[in-house]
Each structure stands twice: as structure tokens, then as C-alpha cells.
Design a protein around this motif. Structure first.
Motif, short mmCIF file in Angstrom:
data_model
loop_
_atom_site.label_atom_id
_atom_site.label_comp_id
_atom_site.label_asym_id
_atom_site.label_seq_id
_atom_site.Cartn_x
_atom_site.Cartn_y
_atom_site.Cartn_z
N ASN A 101 0.81 -1.22 0.00
CA ASN A 101 0.00 0.00 0.00
C ASN A 101 0.85 1.27 0.00
O ASN A 101 0.32 2.36 0.16
CB ASN A 101 -0.97 0.00 1.19
N ALA A 102 2.16 1.12 -0.20
CA ALA A 102 3.02 2.30 -0.19
C ALA A 102 2.73 3.22 -1.37
O ALA A 102 2.86 4.43 -1.27
CB ALA A 102 4.49 1.87 -0.19
N ILE A 103 2.35 2.60 -2.50
CA ILE A 103 2.04 3.44 -3.67
C ILE A 103 0.55 3.32 -3.98
O ILE A 103 0.12 2.31 -4.53
CB ILE A 103 2.78 2.97 -4.94
N PRO A 104 -0.26 4.31 -3.62
CA PRO A 104 -1.67 4.24 -4.03
C PRO A 104 -1.75 4.36 -5.55
O PRO A 104 -0.97 5.09 -6.17
CB PRO A 104 -2.30 5.47 -3.36
N ILE A 105 -2.66 3.61 -6.12
CA ILE A 105 -2.84 3.67 -7.58
C ILE A 105 -4.29 4.00 -7.85
O ILE A 105 -5.18 3.30 -7.36
CB ILE A 105 -2.45 2.33 -8.22
N PRO A 106 -4.55 5.09 -8.58
CA PRO A 106 -5.94 5.45 -8.87
C PRO A 106 -6.70 4.25 -9.42
O PRO A 106 -6.17 3.51 -10.25
CB PRO A 106 -5.82 6.56 -9.91
N ALA A 149 -2.25 -11.63 5.85
CA ALA A 149 -2.60 -11.08 7.16
C ALA A 149 -2.25 -9.60 7.25
O ALA A 149 -1.73 -9.13 8.26
CB ALA A 149 -1.88 -11.87 8.24
N LYS A 150 -2.52 -8.85 6.22
CA LYS A 150 -2.13 -7.44 6.19
C LYS A 150 -2.91 -6.59 7.19
O LYS A 150 -2.45 -5.53 7.60
CB LYS A 150 -2.35 -6.88 4.78
N ASN A 151 -4.10 -6.98 7.48
CA ASN A 151 -4.98 -6.16 8.33
C ASN A 151 -5.18 -4.76 7.76
O ASN A 151 -5.31 -3.78 8.50
CB ASN A 151 -4.47 -6.09 9.77
N TYR A 152 -5.19 -4.64 6.44
CA TYR A 152 -5.45 -3.33 5.82
C TYR A 152 -6.86 -2.82 6.15
O TYR A 152 -7.13 -1.65 6.09
CB TYR A 152 -5.31 -3.43 4.29
N GLN A 153 -7.76 -3.74 6.46
CA GLN A 153 -9.14 -3.33 6.74
C GLN A 153 -9.34 -2.95 8.19
O GLN A 153 -10.44 -2.58 8.59
CB GLN A 153 -10.12 -4.45 6.35
N ASN A 154 -8.28 -3.09 9.00
CA ASN A 154 -8.38 -2.75 10.41
C ASN A 154 -9.49 -3.54 11.10
O ASN A 154 -10.18 -3.02 11.98
CB ASN A 154 -8.63 -1.23 10.55
N ASP A 155 -9.69 -4.78 10.66
CA ASP A 155 -10.78 -5.56 11.24
C ASP A 155 -10.28 -6.63 12.19
O ASP A 155 -10.96 -7.62 12.46
CB ASP A 155 -11.70 -6.14 10.16
N GLY A 156 -9.08 -6.45 12.69
CA GLY A 156 -8.60 -7.35 13.73
C GLY A 156 -7.79 -8.53 13.22
O GLY A 156 -7.59 -9.51 13.92
N ASP A 157 -7.32 -8.44 11.98
CA ASP A 157 -6.53 -9.55 11.46
C ASP A 157 -5.09 -9.46 11.97
O ASP A 157 -4.62 -8.40 12.35
CB ASP A 157 -6.55 -9.55 9.92
N ARG A 175 -9.58 -10.58 4.37
CA ARG A 175 -8.14 -10.61 4.15
C ARG A 175 -7.78 -11.13 2.77
O ARG A 175 -6.63 -11.43 2.49
CB ARG A 175 -7.47 -11.47 5.21
N THR A 176 -8.78 -11.22 1.90
CA THR A 176 -8.51 -11.80 0.60
C THR A 176 -8.29 -10.71 -0.45
O THR A 176 -9.15 -9.86 -0.66
CB THR A 176 -9.67 -12.72 0.20
N PHE A 177 -7.13 -10.76 -1.07
CA PHE A 177 -6.79 -9.84 -2.16
C PHE A 177 -7.21 -10.49 -3.47
O PHE A 177 -7.12 -11.71 -3.60
CB PHE A 177 -5.28 -9.55 -2.16
N TYR A 178 -7.65 -9.68 -4.42
CA TYR A 178 -8.17 -10.29 -5.64
C TYR A 178 -7.99 -9.37 -6.84
O TYR A 178 -7.82 -8.16 -6.69
CB TYR A 178 -9.66 -10.64 -5.46
N ALA A 179 -7.98 -9.98 -7.99
CA ALA A 179 -7.92 -9.24 -9.25
C ALA A 179 -9.13 -9.71 -10.06
O ALA A 179 -9.08 -10.76 -10.68
CB ALA A 179 -6.63 -9.53 -10.00
N LEU A 207 -5.39 -0.95 -1.67
CA LEU A 207 -5.87 -2.28 -2.07
C LEU A 207 -7.18 -2.65 -1.39
O LEU A 207 -7.40 -2.34 -0.22
CB LEU A 207 -4.80 -3.32 -1.73
N ASP A 208 -8.02 -3.32 -2.13
CA ASP A 208 -9.32 -3.75 -1.63
C ASP A 208 -9.22 -5.20 -1.14
O ASP A 208 -8.35 -5.94 -1.59
CB ASP A 208 -10.35 -3.64 -2.77
N ASN A 209 -10.11 -5.58 -0.25
CA ASN A 209 -10.17 -6.98 0.21
C ASN A 209 -11.60 -7.47 0.19
O ASN A 209 -12.53 -6.69 0.26
CB ASN A 209 -9.66 -7.10 1.66
N ARG A 210 -11.74 -8.78 0.10
CA ARG A 210 -13.05 -9.40 0.28
C ARG A 210 -12.93 -10.50 1.32
O ARG A 210 -11.83 -10.87 1.71
CB ARG A 210 -13.58 -9.94 -1.05
N SER A 211 -14.07 -10.98 1.80
CA SER A 211 -13.97 -12.07 2.78
C SER A 211 -14.23 -13.39 2.08
O SER A 211 -14.84 -13.45 1.02
CB SER A 211 -14.95 -11.85 3.92
N PHE A 212 -13.73 -14.45 2.69
CA PHE A 212 -13.82 -15.78 2.11
C PHE A 212 -14.27 -16.74 3.19
O PHE A 212 -14.24 -16.42 4.38
CB PHE A 212 -12.43 -16.19 1.60
#
Ligand SMILES: Cc1cc2nc3c(=O)[nH]c(=O)nc-3n(C[C@H](O)[C@H](O)[C@H](O)COP(=O)(O)OP(=O)(O)OC[C@H]3O[C@@H](n4cnc5c(N)ncnc54)[C@H](O)[C@@H]3O)c2cc1C
Ligand code: SF4
Ligand code: FES
Lengths: 246, 645
Positions: free
Chosen positions: A141-146, B84-92, B155-159, B143-148
Motif C-alpha cells: 500500500n506504499a504506492i496508491p494507484i488510482p 494477514a495485512k490487516n489493511y481493513q483494520n478488522d482485527g486480522d 483478508r482476501t486480495f483479488y484481481a 488495495l481492496d479486500n473481500r472475505s472468504f
């Protein structure tokens, strides 16, 4: 459904090929095109002959292995699907279907419907990546990307490397394939660092391998199963000219 | 004889990996250039390993059976990858990912391995972003996450629905860069048919060039197997057509133990079977369970009317629908782990509430579309909906999808120690082909994580601990008698197959065997059925070797021969699966023994007698394999009966 199939048969790379006609009966409209070929091959095996070779693996439109030239169109009559996703309900009972491999000089035929697409890999080897080693990279997340740029990048990255664009093009140009890769990285900050080296290396390799030049007919976009847009070619051209000037 | 030493480092759980790295042996750059490593497979595990080893300076040879490394089965993974990034601040946290994975695996995996997996999970996401993997992002650019399934955090990253594709293309890019530099040599359309041991150590492989049919010898100081899982034993599965268990089986026969073969995963959300011509089953990503609600009619007569085509799902009013997962498991609802969701679907269908052919349930998006709007649903799942429509010819925005469980993944595989080395020195197994990390059930989005953890961040370290003692070993010659003998064995086997000249095609045989495997060693097993399986598979094996028909020659491109060789192995793998399932007199994770269930029909573990990894040792073609038990110890986690209620 009962169908007549005219299929290109060729023993190996050196042999001369020819069309052979087969009949198949009782094909379910719900079966996929490759499942229809499975039925044909079962018939051929029952007769102690050699089944028709074709490339396939995932059978869900993502690995890019399958690719047949069906009635004069790469991946057949349906839009935005690979050959493995084409279903027999798109044909009519009694139809005659002509099935050929990709025909393009940089994709020599190996056997029957199997073409050699290693040229695509070679273009990627030349520079279709961002040069980072494992480890020692910044936090994700260091580089935000639009978001819109991430979306464009993803649109381009959806290319499955099937080669339909080359097969569709009268010049056998690989521009759409190359542009998709160049574009995926060109819009991302991570990819900008070596953008000019990348585009130059990939285009040079593409030319060296004997792919033709792009004359903007748009045949590639029309046949691409992943609907990769011509706008990526425009971006490649911009990148390429900037790279040459710099 | 090889022994089971899992080589778990000393020290507190959270420090084991750090400690290991601090004291393990390393190989200096000058010596790396002198060492050769073979990597079989270019999926997430193989491609990431080969690229990383090449970057470090080793000479790597990588192999795959497809025409390009980019087409490995990993490409098909849809839903996402955990970290386990805990980017969502949801306690991961690392601990929570570790905990969820152990619990999800029903307490049948090794604590130390799983903790390390959770630890390196964050590095994977960083790595992939640096490579230009276009993960989904929020409007703010992060980055966005979804749950699984099986987790209460996101904590799930996706494209989009193409996460496996994007991760594999990232690893393929890294691999391509090393191919360009010359540190990795790539061999495509090239299939491993045996491993070569010299003085008890893995020193090379024998392969068949799938274009010319030529048999080739390749030597190295160490061999890494990254050949994926054996789910295709069942014929119908969500795996790619060529996915196979043969490399793992070849090394089993050369002394690598095979662990927990009975642990296979049945995925709850696949497009149901609809005809005998069908060649594979298509997965609808588990991420759909985030927003889709699973139901069948409450009344049997409604289900019958639907099956007869007299009622449509949209005709069934809300109060006549049984959202059975939400009913039985209110805490996790539609997001219970896969094994639980699969069995619940089977239970409803067996009880007569199934729709479609009777073996299907609904996955409904009506609520999600109302709550979020069609655009949001389309952005999340558009390509999956499109895929469904292309196959089934129905529009999931308007009518619920139909789904049914299908074979998807194999938790079992080659036994490996903490260093990912098999019980043969110098022979490693990574990715789905090994047994580690997922216990009796894998959580969604954790296979991609494990494959890349093994390949990028674990093996490139641990393999050096072995190779450091090999720096004085000169290049291995392929003229050694061991290679000559292995070539002869491979050739004899191929000629034997070609010369059967029987009546049944490989596919028709495989279908027959696969169906039996599904019936007897599938979603639900019992003693009688498993004993029957063991007997039948022996007979089927004899039948196969007497009656299979392979046209063409071995010295040409011959897909029938390739398939026959794999199916011959699948029959034997099936036999070991049945044996293992029979031995394990408990229900846990994906392994459900009808004799061992609670009154409510939930799986009933037996920790006293079965809290172990069952590692099977091959003893010869006509002998029973020997069972070795690796006892599992839980020192950092309280062992509980899983409860998703
Ligand atoms: C439809 C589907 C969706 C999935 N979605 C997800 C998901 O969302 N999240 C998740 O975490 N997991 C998912 N999984 C699971 C995950 O994709 C796999 O477990 C994982 O990709 C396996 O990676 P791998 O590198 O171990 O093996 P694979 O990707 O299977 O690669 C195997 C490689 O070995 C090669 N090979 C095999 N045999 C030989 C041989 N004898 N000689 C030479 N080469 C050989 C092949 O050519 C290939 O390169 C999904 C699986 C399926 C089927
Ligand atoms: S651009 Fe389209 S047609 Fe060309 S290789 Fe990629 S997916 Fe196939
Ligand atoms: S077989 Fe994979 S895209 Fe068609």
C-alpha cells in the motif's frame, strides 16, 4: 445434432496437411466445442485410427491453450469466447464445420490443429515484466494507484496469450498481444521506470520473429476472446514513439 | 530406511522461522553458479521457485507439459489470495490467519509450517504489487479486500475473478526475466516420467518430449516437484484437463512418502453435472458466497415441481425457501468452510430437496442486487456471471444460479518436512503437490498463498541448507548407470502401454474409474464402501493393463499415450486414497466417514487416535504400503471441535 466436420490433418511439422471429412451424430447442444471433438476422437479411436490433436487444458477460457480456426473465424462464431467456451448450441443441426489450426508464419503447425506459439513467450522473455527480484520490495500500500488506472491495467492484463489476434490479422501482426502487456505496465507507477526499455525490446523481438506490421484493420480486437481493446495499441504506439525520442 | 523427521526448529512458534533462517547454511554466490536445480512445474509454486532460485544465481531447469509456463493450472484460480495485512483494520493478524488455517484444516496440519505461511503471506502481496499485478483497489487507490469462507475478517486480495491468472502472469514474468538472463532454461511440452536417485539422493529426472516423443535425461544437484494436485483422479473435477498426480506418484515409488491421500476437497460452488459427454466441471468462485445466498425449497413438492419444470425458482416465495446454511450455521451462514457447505448441499439433495437434475441447489443474488445495485454486483462478479451464462445459457442476474459440490483440490500429497524436503534427500515438493499446511481441509484463497509462499519465500532458503553440503559435488553426469536404467524403465512402461492394444479408450476407462472413486471415496465414505473400492480398484487396474487402446506411436505427439500413463497412476492413487480413508476412523475436514458423526450430522473427529499425519511408504508393486504416523502437537492453539454455529 448431426454435423459434418472438415478438419485439417497434418502428421507433423514437415508433413503436408489436408482436410479430412468426418461425420458426428447425436451431439448435445449443451456440450462444448471441444467436447464435440472428444466425441469425434472416441469414434476415431474405435476405428483404430489416430485421433485429432488439438491444444487445450483449462477448458474454461483462461489458460489460452485452445485455439481453433472455425468456419474462417478464430474461436468460432460466438463473440468474446475461447474455443473451449464455445457451445454447440451456436450451431445448427446438419451444419458443416470447417476446423483449422491458427495459420500464421510465426506459429508453425506442429501436428493437426496444434500450432507452436513459443514466439509469444519469446516476446515476453525480451522484456514483458517489471524487473524486481524476490524480496526487498516496498509495502503493497506504499504506492496508491488510482482505481481507474488499476482497472485499465487489469483490462489489458486479461489477455490469455491465445494468439487469436495474430490468426485473425492478414499481416499476422502481434500488436494486440504486445500492446496488452505494454499497456498493463505503462499505466502503473511500478511499470513506468523501465517503460521505454520494455516497449523497445518487445517490439524489436516481435519484428525479429516475423510478425507483420499493424495496419489498423481491427480484426484482432473483433476476434479477441477477452475483448482487449485497440486503445492499447494506441498506447503502445505513444510509448514507442516517446521511447524513441528519449 | 527413511524416517519421519519433520525438522521443526526449536524455540517459540513466532520465532521458529527467524531462528531457522539465522542458523541455516547458505551457499555463496560463486558456488551457486556451480549448482543445478530442476523444477518440475511452472504453476504458482514452480514458477515462483524457479524465478527466485534463478535470481539467486543457481542454474535452473524448469519443466511443464503445456506449451507455455503461463498456462499452468494455477491460471484458473478465480477468487483470491489471503494475507494477514490487516489493511481493513478488522482485527486480522499473523496469529489469526494461522489460527483460522489450523482450525479450518480441522487440526490436522503442523503448527510450525502454518505459522510460517501466515508470516510470509504479507511479503507475497508486496511482491506481487511490485511485479505489477493489478489487484482490485478502493477509490482512494489502496488495495481492496473481500472475505472468504472460514474467516471473520476480510483478508482476501483479488484481481476481478482472475486472481490466479494475474498472480501466475506475475510469476511467469519473473520467470521470463530469468530465462532472458540465462539462469533458467525452460522445457515446455516436456513431461517428467521418472526421478533418478544416485546413492539415495535425487539427482535428475527422465522426461518425454511431447512433440517428438523422445525420452530425455536431465541431471541436477536437487529436484523440486511442483506438479500440482491429483484431483483429476475422479475424471470430473475443476482441475485442468492435464492436471495429474504422476510426478508425485513416481517419487512415491522411489521412496518419498505420500501423506494423507484421503484428504481431498470438494468445492461447494460448481456448475452441476449435466451430461455424460461432459469433460470437466466448472467452478463458480467461492467469493460468490459473500453476496449470494444458498437455498433449496422448504417443501419437497416444490422441489419436485421445479425438477419437473413446472415451477421456476422465482415462483417460490421467500417463506417457502430454506436457506439451510444460514439456518444451520447462523454465525458463519453462507461463509462456512467448504467441507461443511458441500456436505450440507449433499444432505439436502439426498433428502429430496435438490433442484435441476436433483443434484443442485440455488445460489441467489436477488438480495445482493437489491442491496448493492446491479452495477456493484457486476463489478464484483461480472465475469463469473458471464461464464455461467455461456455454459448454462441462463442469466444469473435474473434467475438464481444452480450449483453442486465437485472435486477441486487435494490437501494430501507428498510428505515434506519443515524444509519442504520429501523423505528422499535432495528431493523437494512445493505447492499443491505436497501435503503441508492445509490439514484435512483448505480454506479458500489459501492455495495461492501457499504456492507462492513455498516458491518465493521458503524453498529458496531451505534448499540452500541442503545444497551447502553439495558444493563439492561436480556436475551430475546423465551417463551414470542410474540414468540408463531409469530410461529403460520408462521406455519399457510406454511400450507396454502401447502394446496392450485392447478395446477401451483411455477416457472411457477414466470416466468409469472416476465415477466409482466419486461414489466410494468421495464426499461421504464408509467402511464397506472403502473395502469394496480397494477390491474393485485392483480389478480395474488389471483390466486397464489388459484392455486399454492407444492409437499411434510413442515417438510422436500422442495425447492418448500421455493420458494413459496418467490414468494408470490415478488408479493406484485411488487405491491409496481408499486405504488411507479406511484407516482413518474418524471424520475430519474433507474426509467424512459416515460411521463417525454427531447426532446433528456434523463431522466427529477422534483426536485421541488420529491426531497424526498418515504418511505412506511404498514397498513394491505387490506389497501393501506401510503407514508411518507423524504425531501432531498443538502447543499454541487450543484444539476444539470446529463450530461454525
Ligand atoms: C478452478 C479453480 C479455482 C481456484 N481458485 C483458487 C482461489 O481463488 N484461491 C486459491 O488460493 N486457490 C484456488 N485454487 C487452487 C489453486 O489454484 C491451486 O491449488 C494452485 O494454483 C496449485 O498451484 P501449483 O503451482 O501447486 O500447481 P499447478 O498450477 O497445478 O501447476 C502444475 C505444474 O506442473 C506441471 N506438471 C505437472 N505434471 C508434470 C509432469 N509430469 N512433468 C512436467 N510438468 C508437470 C504443469 O505443467 C504445471 O506447470 C483454485 C483451483 C481451481 C481448480
Ligand atoms: S490479445 Fe486477445 S486474441 Fe490476442 S492473445 Fe491476447 S487474448 Fe488472445
Ligand atoms: S482450454 Fe484453456 S482457454 Fe480454452
Amino acid at each position: 445434432m448431426d454435423l459434418t466436420l472438415k478438419i485439417w490433418r497434418q502428421e507433423n511439422a514437415r508433413a503436408k496437411g489436408k482436410f479430412v471429412t468426418y461425420q458426428v451424430t447425436d451431439i448435445s447442444p449443451d456440450s462444448s466445442f471441444l467436447e464435440m471433438l472428444d466425441v469425434l476422437n472416441q469414434q476415431i479411436i474405435d476405428k483404430l485410427e489416430k485421433p485429432v490433436c488439438f491444444d487445450h487444458d483449462c477448458r474454461e477460457g483462461i489458460c489460452g491453450a485452445c485455439g481453433l480456426y472455425i468456419n474462417g473465424r478464430p474461436h468460432g462464431p460466438d463473440s468474446a469466447v475461447t474455443t473451449c467456451q464455445l457451445h454447440m448450441r451456436k450451431f445448427k443441426d446438419g451444419d458443416t464445420i470447417v476446423i483449422e489450426p491458427w495459420r500464421a508464419k510465426p506459429f508453425p503447425i506442429i501436428k493437426d490443429l496444434v500450432a507452436d506459439r513459443i514466439a509469444f513467450d519469446k516476446i515476453i522473455h525480451a522484456g514483458g515484466y517489471i524487473s524486481v527480484n524476490t524480496g526487498g520490495v516496498p509495502d503493497a500500500n506504499a504506492i496508491p494507484i488510482p482505481r481507474n488506472l488499476a482497472e485499465i491495467s487489469m483490462d489489458a492484463a486479461a489477455c490469455i496469450g491465445c494468439g487469436a489476434c495474430v490468426a485473425a490479422c492478414k499481416n499476422a501482426s502481434a500488436m494486440l498481444f504486445v500492446a496488452a502487456k505494454v499497456s498493463q505496465f505503462a499505466v502503473l507507477p511500478q511499470g513506468k521506470v523501465e517503460a521505454s526499455e520494455r516497449v523497445k525490446a518487445m517490439v524489436a523481438k516481435m519484428d525479429e520473429l516475423g510478425f507483420g506490421s499493424c495496419t489498423n484493420t481491427g480484426a484482432c480486437e473483433a476476434e479477441c476472446p477477452k475483448e482487449i481493446s485497440l486503445s492499447h495499441i494506441a498506447r503502445l504506439n505513444r510509448e514507442f514513439y516517446t521511447a524513441k525520442i528519449c | 530406511m527413511a524416517t519421519l523427521n519433520s525438522k521443526i526448529p526449536d524455540g517459540p512458534l513466532a520465532e521458529k522461522w527467524t531462528n531457522y533462517k539465522a542458523i541455516q547454511k547458505l551457499v555463496n554466490p560463486a558456488n551457486k553458479r556451480k549448482l543445478d536445480i530442476i523444477v518440475v512445474g511452472t504453476g504458482l509454486a514452480g514458477a515462483s521457485a524457479a524465478a527466485s532460485l534463478g535470481e539467486l544465481g543457481f542454474n535452473v531447469k524448469a519443466f511443464c507439459y503445456q506449451d507455455s509456463p503461463r498456462r499452468a493450472h494455477s491460471i484458473a484460480a478465480q477468487g483470491g489470495i489471503n494475507a494477514a495485512k490487516n489493511y481493513q483494520n478488522d482485527g486480522d493478524s499473523v496469529y489469526r490467519l494461522f489460527y483460522d488455517t489450523i482450525k479450518g484444516g480441522d487440526y490436522r496440519s503442523r503448527e510450525a509450517n502454518v505459522y510460517r505461511l501466515a508470516e510470509v503471506s504479507n511479503n507475497i502481496i508486496d511482491q506481487c504489487v511490485a511485479q505489477g499485478v493489478p489487484f482490485a483497489r478502493e477509490y482512494g487507490g489502496l488495495l481492496d479486500n473481500r472475505s472468504f469462507g472460514g474467516a471473520q475478517v476480510s483478508r482476501t486480495f483479488y484481481a476481478r475473478g482472475q486472481t490466479g491468472q494475474q498472480l501466475l502472469l506475475g510469476a511467469y514474468g519473473a520467470l521470463s526475466r530469468q530465462i532472458h538472463k540465462g539462469t533458467v532454461k525452460i522445457f515446455t511440452r516436456n513431461e517428467m516420467l521418472d526421478v533418478v536417485l544416485v546413492d539415495g539422493k535425487a539427482r535428475g529426472i527422465i522426461t518425454r518430449n511431447l512433440i517428438s516423443g523422445e525420452i530425455e535425461r536431465h541431471a541436477a544437484h536437487a529436484v523440486v516437484i511442483a506438479s500440482g494436485g491429483y484431483g483429476n483422479a475422479f475424471f470430473l473435477s475443476t482441475n485442468a484437463m492435464g492436471s495429474n498426480g504422476s510426478a508425485a506418484w513416481q517419487i512415491y515409488k522411489k521412496g518419498s512418502f505420500f501423506a494423507n491421500p484421503a484428504f481431498v476437497q470438494i468445492h461447494p460452488t460448481c456448475i452441476p453435472v449435466h451430461g455424460s459427454f461432459q469433460s470437466k466441471l466448472t467452478l463458480m468462485s467461492e467469493s460468490l458466497r459473500n453476496d449470494g445466498r444458498i437455498w433449496v425449497p422448504k417443501k419437497q413438492e416444490d422441489a419436485e415441481a421445479i425438477r419437473a419444470g413446472k415451477l421456476k425458482p422465482t415462483d417460490i416465495p421467500e417463506e417457502a425457501r430454506d436457506y439451510y446454511l444460514e439456518r444451520r450455521y447462523p454465525a458463519f451462514g453462507n461463509l462456512v468452510p467448504r467441507d461443511v457447505a458441500s456436505r450440507a448441499a449433499k444432505e439436502r439433495c439426498d433428502a429430496g430437496f435438490g433442484v435441476g437434475t436433483g443434484l443442485a441447489v440455488y445460489l441467489d443474488f436477488t438480495d445482493a442486487i437489491q442491496r448493492l445495485g446491479k452495477e456493484v454486483v457486476e463489478a464484483r462478479y461480472g465475469n463469473l456471471f458471464q461464464m455461467y451464462e455461456k455454459i448454462v445459457d441462463e442469466n444469473p442476474y435474473e434467475t438464481p444460479m444452480m450449483i453442486y459440490p465437485a472435486i477441486h483440490y487435494t490437501m494430501g500429497g507428498t510428505w515434506v518436512d519443515y524444509e519442504l524436503m520429501t523423505s528422499v534427500p535432495g528431493l523437494y515438493s512445493i505447492g499443491e503437490s505436497n501435503f503441508s499446511d492445509h490439514g484435512a481441509n483448505r480454506l479458500g484463497a489459501s492455495a495461492l498463498m501457499q504456492g507462492l509462499a513455498d516458491g518465493y519465500f521458503v524453498l529458496p532458503y531451505t534448499i540452500q541448507n541442503y545444497l551447502a553440503d553439495e558444493i563439492r559435488t561436480p556436475k551430475i553426469s546423465t551417463d551414470l548407470p542410474e540414468f540408463t536404467e531409469a530410461v529403460k524403465n520408462v521406455q519399457d512402461r510406454l511400450y507396454r502401454l502401447m502394446n496392450i492394444k485392447g478395446k477401451q479408450s483411455v477416457d472411457s476407462f477414466h470416466k468409469k474409474f472416476g465415477l466409482l472413486l466419486w461414489d466410494l471415496v468421495g464426499m461421504s465414505r464408509n467402511k464397506e464402501g472403502l473395502q469394496k473400492a480397494l477390491k474393485n480398484f485392483k480389478l480395474l487396474k488389471e483390466e486397464f493393463w489388459k484392455d486399454i487402446r492407444i492409437p499411434g506411436e510413442p515417438e510422436e505427439m500422442n495425447p492418448e499415450l500421455e493420458k494413459a500413463s496418467r490414468v494408470a497412476d490415478f488408479i493406484e492413487i485411488g487405491e491409496l486414497m481408499a486405504r488411507d480413508a479406511l484407516n482413518r476412523e474418524e471424520s475430519c475436514g474433507g474426509h467424512f466417514r459416515e460411521e463417525f458423526q454427531t447426532e446433528e450430522g456434523e463431522a466427529l473427529r477422534n483426536d485421541k487416535d488420529f491426531m497424526y499425519v498418515a504418511a505412506w511408504e511404498y514397498k513394491g508393486p505387490d506389497k501393501d504400503p506401510v503407514l508411518h504416523k507423524e504425531l501432531l502437537k498443538y502447543e499454541n492453539i487450543e484444539v476444539k471441535q470446529r463450530n461454525y454455529k
